[in-house]
Motif scaffolding. Structure first.
Motif, PDB file in Angstrom:
ATOM      1  N   GLN A  59     -16.182  -7.605  19.386  1.00  0.00           N
ATOM      2  CA  GLN A  59     -17.379  -8.131  20.047  1.00  0.00           C
ATOM      3  C   GLN A  59     -18.646  -7.354  19.690  1.00  0.00           C
ATOM      4  O   GLN A  59     -19.665  -7.951  19.382  1.00  0.00           O
ATOM      5  N   PHE A  60     -18.592  -6.044  19.748  1.00  0.00           N
ATOM      6  CA  PHE A  60     -19.772  -5.229  19.458  1.00  0.00           C
ATOM      7  C   PHE A  60     -19.465  -4.306  18.282  1.00  0.00           C
ATOM      8  O   PHE A  60     -18.598  -3.433  18.386  1.00  0.00           O
ATOM      9  N   GLU A  61     -20.178  -4.505  17.209  1.00  0.00           N
ATOM     10  CA  GLU A  61     -19.890  -3.808  15.937  1.00  0.00           C
ATOM     11  C   GLU A  61     -19.910  -2.293  16.057  1.00  0.00           C
ATOM     12  O   GLU A  61     -19.028  -1.609  15.522  1.00  0.00           O
ATOM     13  N   PRO A  62     -20.862  -1.670  16.784  1.00  0.00           N
ATOM     14  CA  PRO A  62     -20.853  -0.198  16.880  1.00  0.00           C
ATOM     15  C   PRO A  62     -19.597   0.361  17.535  1.00  0.00           C
ATOM     16  O   PRO A  62     -19.242   1.519  17.296  1.00  0.00           O
ATOM     17  N   VAL A  63     -18.921  -0.444  18.365  1.00  0.00           N
ATOM     18  CA  VAL A  63     -17.730   0.039  19.052  1.00  0.00           C
ATOM     19  C   VAL A  63     -16.573   0.245  18.080  1.00  0.00           C
ATOM     20  O   VAL A  63     -15.781   1.183  18.210  1.00  0.00           O
ATOM     21  N   SER A  64     -16.468  -0.623  17.091  1.00  0.00           N
ATOM     22  CA  SER A  64     -15.350  -0.552  16.139  1.00  0.00           C
ATOM     23  C   SER A  64     -15.758   0.028  14.787  1.00  0.00           C
ATOM     24  O   SER A  64     -14.921   0.187  13.907  1.00  0.00           O
ATOM     25  N   SER A  65     -17.037   0.377  14.626  1.00  0.00           N
ATOM     26  CA  SER A  65     -17.512   0.836  13.323  1.00  0.00           C
ATOM     27  C   SER A  65     -17.888   2.307  13.372  1.00  0.00           C
ATOM     28  O   SER A  65     -18.282   2.841  14.416  1.00  0.00           O
ATOM     29  N   THR A  66     -17.763   2.966  12.245  1.00  0.00           N
ATOM     30  CA  THR A  66     -18.203   4.364  12.146  1.00  0.00           C
ATOM     31  C   THR A  66     -19.696   4.438  11.852  1.00  0.00           C
ATOM     32  O   THR A  66     -20.297   5.506  11.959  1.00  0.00           O
ATOM     33  N   ARG A  67     -20.270   3.326  11.460  1.00  0.00           N
ATOM     34  CA  ARG A  67     -21.710   3.270  11.233  1.00  0.00           C
ATOM     35  C   ARG A  67     -22.396   2.962  12.566  1.00  0.00           C
ATOM     36  O   ARG A  67     -22.046   2.001  13.235  1.00  0.00           O
ATOM     37  N   ASN A  68     -23.398   3.777  12.932  1.00  0.00           N
ATOM     38  CA  ASN A  68     -24.080   3.584  14.215  1.00  0.00           C
ATOM     39  C   ASN A  68     -23.043   3.617  15.351  1.00  0.00           C
ATOM     40  O   ASN A  68     -23.037   2.768  16.244  1.00  0.00           O
ATOM     41  N   SER A  69     -22.140   4.573  15.292  1.00  0.00           N
ATOM     42  CA  SER A  69     -20.932   4.606  16.134  1.00  0.00           C
ATOM     43  C   SER A  69     -21.241   4.770  17.624  1.00  0.00           C
ATOM     44  O   SER A  69     -21.937   5.706  18.051  1.00  0.00           O
ATOM     45  N   PHE A  70     -20.682   3.847  18.392  1.00  0.00           N
ATOM     46  CA  PHE A  70     -20.790   3.912  19.858  1.00  0.00           C
ATOM     47  C   PHE A  70     -20.010   5.115  20.388  1.00  0.00           C
ATOM     48  O   PHE A  70     -20.435   5.785  21.342  1.00  0.00           O
ATOM     49  N   VAL A  71     -18.862   5.401  19.810  1.00  0.00           N
ATOM     50  CA  VAL A  71     -18.034   6.522  20.237  1.00  0.00           C
ATOM     51  C   VAL A  71     -18.814   7.834  20.128  1.00  0.00           C
ATOM     52  O   VAL A  71     -18.813   8.669  21.053  1.00  0.00           O
ATOM     53  N   GLU A  72     -19.508   8.033  19.012  1.00  0.00           N
ATOM     54  CA  GLU A  72     -20.297   9.252  18.821  1.00  0.00           C
ATOM     55  C   GLU A  72     -21.465   9.298  19.793  1.00  0.00           C
ATOM     56  O   GLU A  72     -21.798  10.353  20.354  1.00  0.00           O
ATOM     57  N   ALA A  73     -22.121   8.146  19.960  1.00  0.00           N
ATOM     58  CA  ALA A  73     -23.262   8.095  20.883  1.00  0.00           C
ATOM     59  C   ALA A  73     -22.835   8.423  22.306  1.00  0.00           C
ATOM     60  O   ALA A  73     -23.506   9.194  23.026  1.00  0.00           O
ATOM     61  N   LEU A  74     -21.697   7.853  22.720  1.00  0.00           N
ATOM     62  CA  LEU A  74     -21.202   8.088  24.073  1.00  0.00           C
ATOM     63  C   LEU A  74     -20.791   9.548  24.257  1.00  0.00           C
ATOM     64  O   LEU A  74     -21.076  10.164  25.296  1.00  0.00           O
ATOM     65  N   ALA A  75     -20.129  10.127  23.265  1.00  0.00           N
ATOM     66  CA  ALA A  75     -19.669  11.517  23.367  1.00  0.00           C
ATOM     67  C   ALA A  75     -20.846  12.471  23.541  1.00  0.00           C
ATOM     68  O   ALA A  75     -20.751  13.467  24.271  1.00  0.00           O
ATOM     69  N   ALA A  76     -21.959  12.179  22.878  1.00  0.00           N
ATOM     70  CA  ALA A  76     -23.149  13.039  22.971  1.00  0.00           C
ATOM     71  C   ALA A  76     -24.144  12.529  23.994  1.00  0.00           C
ATOM     72  O   ALA A  76     -25.181  13.178  24.225  1.00  0.00           O
ATOM     73  N   ASP A  77     -23.838  11.382  24.595  1.00  0.00           N
ATOM     74  CA  ASP A  77     -24.755  10.719  25.536  1.00  0.00           C
ATOM     75  C   ASP A  77     -26.171  10.640  24.948  1.00  0.00           C
ATOM     76  O   ASP A  77     -27.162  11.090  25.538  1.00  0.00           O
ATOM     77  N   LYS A  78     -26.234  10.062  23.725  1.00  0.00           N
ATOM     78  CA  LYS A  78     -27.519   9.975  23.023  1.00  0.00           C
ATOM     79  C   LYS A  78     -28.534   9.126  23.781  1.00  0.00           C
ATOM     80  O   LYS A  78     -29.746   9.285  23.603  1.00  0.00           O
ATOM     81  N   ALA A  79     -28.044   8.223  24.643  1.00  0.00           N
ATOM     82  CA  ALA A  79     -28.958   7.364  25.397  1.00  0.00           C
ATOM     83  C   ALA A  79     -29.840   8.174  26.334  1.00  0.00           C
ATOM     84  O   ALA A  79     -30.965   7.762  26.667  1.00  0.00           O
ATOM     85  N   ALA A  80     -29.334   9.341  26.762  1.00  0.00           N
ATOM     86  CA  ALA A  80     -30.096  10.165  27.696  1.00  0.00           C
ATOM     87  C   ALA A  80     -31.394  10.665  27.085  1.00  0.00           C
ATOM     88  O   ALA A  80     -32.369  10.925  27.798  1.00  0.00           O
ATOM     89  N   ASN A  81     -31.411  10.807  25.773  1.00  0.00           N
ATOM     90  CA  ASN A  81     -32.606  11.306  25.083  1.00  0.00           C
ATOM     91  C   ASN A  81     -33.399  10.185  24.419  1.00  0.00           C
ATOM     92  O   ASN A  81     -34.284  10.456  23.607  1.00  0.00           O
ATOM     93  N   SER A  82     -33.052   8.953  24.742  1.00  0.00           N
ATOM     94  CA  SER A  82     -33.766   7.815  24.162  1.00  0.00           C
ATOM     95  C   SER A  82     -34.426   7.037  25.298  1.00  0.00           C
ATOM     96  O   SER A  82     -33.756   6.518  26.187  1.00  0.00           O
ATOM     97  N   SER A  83     -35.724   6.970  25.276  1.00  0.00           N
ATOM     98  CA  SER A  83     -36.479   6.345  26.367  1.00  0.00           C
ATOM     99  C   SER A  83     -36.108   4.884  26.573  1.00  0.00           C
ATOM    100  O   SER A  83     -36.064   4.111  25.614  1.00  0.00           O
ATOM    101  N   GLY A  84     -35.818   4.538  27.802  1.00  0.00           N
ATOM    102  CA  GLY A  84     -35.601   3.146  28.168  1.00  0.00           C
ATOM    103  C   GLY A  84     -34.168   2.724  28.273  1.00  0.00           C
ATOM    104  O   GLY A  84     -33.862   1.708  28.922  1.00  0.00           O
TER     105      GLY A  84
END
Length: 407
Positions: free
Chosen positions: A336-361
């Motif tokens: 369903q969502f490409e970042p979840v199953s892909s190593t490119r723009n990886s959701f797993v990496e983003a979640l592990a580092a909580d990158k959303a916390a440093n991205s406004s909005g």
């Protein structure tokens, strides 16, 4: 009533504004990817485009090589014609030399005969002189002279004898001179023939050199043609392989387009299916973190409205009876969502580092979507406008926000 009318006009204005901006939204500057299907189809379309460009380059190279081959064949025809002309000239020159050698042989025989005749005449003349002195003729001539002195023989008889001897000597000498002249003439003719033959021999050598050079040029051109043929064959083989690969890609694209059509059908089915009220769902703080980081992966390059729209799609799926009923179930649903199953723009990496916390909005949009706010109605899918345009499915778009079309 006035409030509803104002909201309706606001939606209409937004819709018209979205349509007006649609042409400006067809860009490739999008950060997000919406689904495995979209990603696979985009990659297939990219592969197809690159392969078609490579095939066109190969075809252009084949055309160029064919033109080069045609020019080489033209050059080869010219060299062959030149070689044929040289070989004809050589044949004619050899014939001329053979004829000249025959003439020389004939003149040599004539010269030998003239020399022999001259020598024979010279020998005969010497023999005559010797005979005159040693034979009775000499005694007769002397006796006749004495008799003429003593009166025993008339002087006229003596003169007759003397004249005969002189005539015989003069005849022998004239014959010798004639034979010498014949021999000298034959020698001159033979020398002239030898000179002519020498010139013919020089011309023949020059023609043989021209022939050798022409054969060298022909060999060079034939080698170039052979190399060109090999290059053409190699490119044609590569082109054949590319055509097979393109056919496979087209089949893959057709399958992905069919899959996309199924997704569109699911979206429409979900819109008319059973929906839960937002109040019926309990969300945890971890759901907020999951959704915020998915928004980060899918829409961090978009405006806040674009981020909220992506979050709204996820929550709409949670509320729809056609999809899993939890945020994690929707996000981790296969394909369903490409970042979840892909190593490119990886959701797993983003979640592990909580990158959303440093991205406004990202977190703000996630919390607002979880609270029940949606700016895309009941849409449960989104794709990039560029992608939807590429597959000629802009007709399914209900909302256009940033670089995405929602349906």
């Amino acid at each position: 009533m006035k409030r509803k009318t104002a909201q309706t006009w606001k939606k209409i204005c937004c819709l018209f504004l979205s349509i007006a901006l649609l042409a400006a939204l067809f860009s490739e500057n999008n950060v997000s990817a919406t689904s495995t299907t979209r990603q696979e189809l985009e990659e297939a379309e990219q592969q197809k485009s690159e392969l078609e460009n490579e095939m066109q380059q190969n075809q252009d190279e084949i055309d160029s090589k064919e033109q080069e081959k045609a020019e080489l064949n033209t050059t080869l025809s010219g060299y062959n014609a030149e070689l044929s002309s040289i070989e004809n000239d050589i044949y004619e020159m050899e014939q001329a030399i053979a004829a000249k050698e025959e003439e020389i042989a004939q003149k040599t025989a004539e010269l030998e005969e003239a020399k022999q005749t001259e020598e024979t005449q010279y020998a005969n003349m010497l023999a005559h002189i010797q005979y005159m002195y040693e034979s009775d003729t000499s005694s007769t001539y002397i006796n006749a002279m004495l008799s003429a002195i003593t009166g025993e023989v008339s002087f006229s008889d003596f003169l007759n004898i003397s004249e005969y001897v002189e005539q015989l000597a003069a005849y022998d000498q004239q014959l010798l001179l004639d034979y010498q002249a014949i021999r000298e003439d034959v020698e001159a003719q033979e020398a002239a023939l030898e000179e002519e033959k020498a010139k013919l021999d020089e011309m023949l050598v020059s023609l043989e050199e021209d022939k050798e050079y022409s054969q060298y040029l022909i060999a060079q051109v034939q080698s170039a043609i052979s190399t060109t043929n090999s290059a053409i064959a190699s490119i044609e083989n590569e082109l054949t392989a590319q055509e097979e690969e393109l056919a496979q890609i087209n089949d893959n694209i057709a399958e992905l387009q069919e899959k996309l059509a199924q997704e569109i059908a699911l979206s429409r089915a979900a819109a008319s299916g059973t929906w839960r009220d937002i109040s019926e769902v309990e969300f945890s703080e971890y759901d907020v973190t999951l959704l915020a980081n998915l928004i980060y992966c899918e829409a961090r390059g978009e405006s806040y409205e674009g981020m909220l729209a992506v979050g709204s799609v996820v929550i709409n799926r949670v509320l729809s009876g056609s999809y899993p009923d939890t945020v994690s179930g929707v996000i981790y649903q296969s394909g369903q969502f490409e970042p979840v199953s892909s190593t490119r723009n990886s959701f797993v990496e983003a979640l592990a580092a909580d990158k959303a916390a440093n991205s406004s909005g990202c977190y703000e949009a996630a919390r607002e979507a979880i609270s029940g706010v949606t700016n895309v109605g009941t849409c449960v899918y989104f794709q990039t406008i560029a992608y939807l345009e590429a597959v000629d499915r802009l007709d399914v778009v209900v909302y256009v926000i940033g670089n995405h079309g929602f349906y």
